[in-house]
Design a protein around this motif. Structure first.
Motif, PDB file in Angstrom:
ATOM      1  N   UNK A  85     -62.928 -51.781 -53.989  1.00  0.00           N
ATOM      2  CA  UNK A  85     -61.906 -52.812 -53.997  1.00  0.00           C
ATOM      3  C   UNK A  85     -61.030 -52.828 -52.759  1.00  0.00           C
ATOM      4  N   UNK A  86     -61.181 -51.875 -51.864  1.00  0.00           N
ATOM      5  CA  UNK A  86     -60.358 -51.795 -50.660  1.00  0.00           C
ATOM      6  C   UNK A  86     -61.019 -52.472 -49.460  1.00  0.00           C
ATOM      7  N   UNK A  87     -62.353 -52.413 -49.418  1.00  0.00           N
ATOM      8  CA  UNK A  87     -63.083 -52.908 -48.264  1.00  0.00           C
ATOM      9  C   UNK A  87     -64.519 -53.187 -48.681  1.00  0.00           C
ATOM     10  N   UNK A  88     -65.301 -53.752 -47.771  1.00  0.00           N
ATOM     11  CA  UNK A  88     -66.712 -54.021 -48.037  1.00  0.00           C
ATOM     12  C   UNK A  88     -67.471 -53.926 -46.720  1.00  0.00           C
ATOM     13  N   UNK A  89     -68.792 -53.924 -46.819  1.00  0.00           N
ATOM     14  CA  UNK A  89     -69.638 -53.877 -45.629  1.00  0.00           C
ATOM     15  C   UNK A  89     -70.264 -55.250 -45.448  1.00  0.00           C
ATOM     16  N   UNK A  90     -70.160 -55.771 -44.241  1.00  0.00           N
ATOM     17  CA  UNK A  90     -70.657 -57.097 -43.911  1.00  0.00           C
ATOM     18  C   UNK A  90     -71.738 -56.960 -42.844  1.00  0.00           C
ATOM     19  N   UNK A  91     -72.820 -57.685 -43.008  1.00  0.00           N
ATOM     20  CA  UNK A  91     -73.911 -57.661 -42.038  1.00  0.00           C
ATOM     21  C   UNK A  91     -74.900 -56.556 -42.334  1.00  0.00           C
ATOM     22  N   UNK A  92     -75.832 -56.386 -41.433  1.00  0.00           N
ATOM     23  CA  UNK A  92     -76.872 -55.375 -41.593  1.00  0.00           C
ATOM     24  C   UNK A  92     -76.300 -53.970 -41.500  1.00  0.00           C
ATOM     25  N   UNK A  93     -77.010 -53.028 -42.146  1.00  0.00           N
ATOM     26  CA  UNK A  93     -76.626 -51.612 -42.085  1.00  0.00           C
ATOM     27  C   UNK A  93     -77.891 -50.769 -42.122  1.00  0.00           C
ATOM     28  N   UNK A  94     -77.812 -49.586 -41.558  1.00  0.00           N
ATOM     29  CA  UNK A  94     -78.915 -48.628 -41.625  1.00  0.00           C
ATOM     30  C   UNK A  94     -78.423 -47.407 -42.376  1.00  0.00           C
ATOM     31  N   UNK A  95     -79.150 -47.063 -43.423  1.00  0.00           N
ATOM     32  CA  UNK A  95     -78.898 -45.853 -44.200  1.00  0.00           C
ATOM     33  C   UNK A  95     -79.794 -44.773 -43.621  1.00  0.00           C
TER      34      UNK A  95
END
Length: 102
Positions: A85-95
């Motif tokens: 609820x504080x932030x999010x990830x936008x766009x591509x990501x690599x795990x």
């Protein structure tokens, strides 16, 4: 340090399924290839656990359109519940394993 056998995954907001990716040298990603894979100019490392990281587009939220990465955000929330609820990830990501990014 020996290389890890962890299979890195590209998490794309346009796809429900992760896609396996590998560093060009077989050991660790270099910035130029991350810029290409993530379609970005600046990366940010988001630590999930002692060994796992997400490599994300630092400026993903400024893109137009900006696409929420549900899978990457979900993983981040699972490993780091305090960010829910504080932030999010936008766009591509690599795990990947943290040894796979130098």
């Amino acid at each position: 340090m020996p290389a890890t056998s962890y299979q890195p995954q590209l998490l794309d907001p346009a796809s429900a399924d992760p896609h396996p990716v590998s560093p060009a040298n077989g050991r660790s990603f270099r910035l130029a290839e991350l810029y290409r894979l993530l379609d970005c100019r600046t990366v940010e490392v988001v630590r999930l656990s002692k060994d796992l990281i997400l490599i994300t587009d630092e400026e993903g939220k400024f893109r137009n359109p900006a696409y929420l990465n549900l899978l990457a955000t979900y993983l981040w929330y699972q490993y780091q519940p305090t960010v829910r609820g504080q932030d999010c990830i936008v766009g591509r990501a690599i795990l990947c394993h943290d040894r796979q990014f130098k």
